[in-house]
Structure formats: structure tokens, C-alpha cells
Write an enzyme that holds these catalytic residues in place. Structure first.
Site, PDB file in Angstrom:
ATOM      1  N   LYS A  83      31.468  36.463  34.240  1.00 50.42           N
ATOM      2  CA  LYS A  83      32.308  37.632  34.004  1.00 50.42           C
ATOM      3  C   LYS A  83      31.884  38.207  32.664  1.00 50.42           C
ATOM      4  O   LYS A  83      32.129  37.612  31.617  1.00 50.42           O
ATOM      5  CB  LYS A  83      33.793  37.276  33.991  1.00 50.42           C
ATOM      6  CG  LYS A  83      34.680  38.501  33.813  1.00 50.42           C
ATOM      7  CD  LYS A  83      36.117  38.145  33.554  1.00 50.42           C
ATOM      8  CE  LYS A  83      36.892  39.442  33.253  1.00 50.42           C
ATOM      9  NZ  LYS A  83      38.209  39.151  32.647  1.00 50.42           N
ATOM     10  N   GLY A 113      46.294  41.880  28.603  1.00 48.58           N
ATOM     11  CA  GLY A 113      47.478  41.203  28.107  1.00 48.58           C
ATOM     12  C   GLY A 113      48.650  42.099  27.772  1.00 48.58           C
ATOM     13  O   GLY A 113      49.637  41.638  27.211  1.00 48.58           O
ATOM     14  N   THR A 158      47.517  36.522  31.922  1.00 46.42           N
ATOM     15  CA  THR A 158      48.692  36.502  31.053  1.00 46.42           C
ATOM     16  C   THR A 158      49.994  36.629  31.836  1.00 46.42           C
ATOM     17  O   THR A 158      50.993  35.981  31.496  1.00 46.42           O
ATOM     18  CB  THR A 158      48.590  37.640  30.022  1.00 46.42           C
ATOM     19  OG1 THR A 158      47.347  37.517  29.319  1.00 46.42           O
ATOM     20  CG2 THR A 158      49.724  37.578  29.021  1.00 46.42           C
TER      21      THR A 158
END
Length: 265
Positions: free
Chosen positions: A98, A159, A210
Site C-alpha cells: 500500500k 482518521g 480508526t
């Protein structure tokens, strides 16, 4: 629900999950199990041998159970991302990466030029590159032509829990699906309904960290995300009804045994 194929690998779950921010490894394992996810992303910094405070992550993931997706979190330039990607492959044995190139410390927005440069080099080195990008369809098409395995547009800043803030741009991704590899919506989700919404738009998968790790009950939230992603995909494949400008009765009004307006009651 149809299978998802990325880089020749068939996946039953369309939910990818992260491993950061959990209170401890035991809770992380429970949440991963509840999510039903097969792909798990890990920060190379956290799996690096001897890294202070992060030892044991790979062991906690019960080697071989999940497809590991090392990420280049912390890289600010293409060169830094290349170093982390190579290190991740050496540690995990996975050629999936990633790709994250993020120089912005306030909003954690990816650098499109450095991301492209890093992706080009990594594809040439044989990596299966899953680049994290802003919801930019032009960049996505350029990355697709390089041979990237997916594109991963952000729904909102990492987040932030702001949900599908970039819905209009993600709708363009959906319209351009034929020119793109699998689209994995990444970052910013808070509720499972937002994951379902992304899937209903036509995303191939969703990545969540998150929203699960910081939930009051991470295990229950992980299960909810897993169910939402499955429901959203099934709805997309089923196809929605057409929208109408005016109301349409569910039951026909013909033959209803009521007096006409001009008749006395």
C-alpha cells in the site's frame, strides 16, 4: 456476492482493515476476526525487527491467516517510499504494498507526483502496488496505465471520521470503472453506513482502521463494518430502482372500492 480479484488473488471479503491504534494485540485479533477481512494492512515501521514498542505484531497476526499488505506510512518522498516498500517485502515476504507518500502533517494528504514516481518504480520492481491517492480520477487513470493493482481514493482525511466527504468525486470513479483497476475507498469513514454507501456507489472494497480501533466496542464495530460492506455490495449488484420526480404509489389505485370525489358519501 461476487468475489473480488486483485493482482490475480481471489478475495471473499471486500473489507480491508488496518492494525493501528488498538489498545492491545488481543483486542486487535478479536476485531479482525469479527470483521471477516482477509487483507490486513501493517505499517512497515511497526513490523520492523527490533522497532521499539512494536515488536510482536506479525506474531499477533497469526502468520499465514491474513494476506499482509505492508504500507509505506511515514514516507514523505518517493525515495522514502521505495525504501519502506523494499523493507516491507523483505520482512513480510509479500510483494503487495500500500503506497503512501504523505508530506503534509496537518491533513495527511498524499503527494500525487511523488506517489506516481514511486508507483512507476515499484511496478518495474515487480511489486503489486495499491496506491493511496486523493480522489483524482485523472491520476487514477495514469496509475492504472502503469499497472497498479488498485487505486485507493480517500473518502475524507485519514482518521478524521468525516465520512464520505468526497462523494461527488467517488461517483466519477464509479462512472469510470471500466478504465480503472479495483477501487478501494480508503480513509475517513466513521460509520458502517458510510462503508455501505461507498459500496453502493460501485467501490470494489473499503479499507477501515480508526473507525474500528477507536470505537467504544471495536469488536462489535468490526462486525458491523463487515456486514455493511457486504450489504452495500449486494445492493450495488442488485441495482437500485430508478429515481422519479414525482411520487409513485406502491399499490395500484384502479378498482379501489371508494366513491368518486363527485359522489356523495
Amino acid at each position: 456476492m461476487s468475489e473480488l480479484v486483485i493482482a490475480g488473488q481471489r478475495l471473499r471479503s471486500r473489507l480491508f482493515v488496518g492494525t493501528g491504534k488498538y489498545r492491545d494485540f488481543a483486542l486487535m485479533r478479536e476485531a479482525l476476526e469479527a470483521s471477516g477481512a482477509e487483507v490486513v494492512t501493517v505499517s512497515v515501521r511497526r513490523v520492523e525487527a527490533g522497532a521499539a514498542g512494536h515488536s510482536g505484531l506479525l506474531e499477533a497476526l497469526e502468520g499465514g491467516r491474513y494476506r499482509l499488505l505492508p504500507n509505506t506510512a511515514g514516507a514523505r518522498t518517493a525515495l522514502e517510499a521505495l525504501r519502506l516498500a523494499r523493507l516491507g517485502r523483505a520482512i513480510t515476504g509479500s510483494d503487495w504494498v500500500k503506497l503512501e507518500v504523505i508530506p503534509d502533517p496537518d491533513y495527511l494528504l498524499p503527494d500525487p507526483l511523488e506517489t506516481y514516481r514511486a508507483a512507476e518504480a515499484l511496478v518495474q520492481e515487480g511489486f503489486r502496488v495499491l496506491p493511496y491517492i486523493a480522489p483524482d480520477p485523472v491520476l487514477a487513470q495514469r496509475l492504472a496505465r502503469l499497472g497498479c493493482a488498485t487505486v485507493m481514493p480517500l473518502a475524507a482525511p485519514i482518521g478524521s471520521g468525516q465520512g464520505l466527504r468526497n462523494r461527488a468525486m467517488l461517483e466519477i470513479f464509479a462512472r469510470q470503472r471500466a478504465q480503472l483497476p479495483p477501487v478501494v475507498v480508503d480513509a475517513g469513514l466513521r460509520w458502517p453506513s458510510e462503508a455501505a454507501g461507498a459500496m453502493e456507489l460501485g467501490a470494489d472494497a473499503v479499507l477501515v482502521n480508526t473507525a474500528i480501533a477507536e470505537a467504544q466496542d471495536p469488536v462489535a464495530m468490526a462486525a458491523a463494518f463487515g456486514q455493511a460492506v457486504e450489504a452495500g455490495r449486494k445492493a450495488y449488484e442488485a441495482g437500485p430502482m430508478p429515481q422519479r420526480a414525482f411520487a409513485s404509489p406502491s399499490s395500484s389505485t384502479q378498482g379501489v372500492p371508494l366513491p368518486q370525489p363527485e359522489e356523495p358519501l
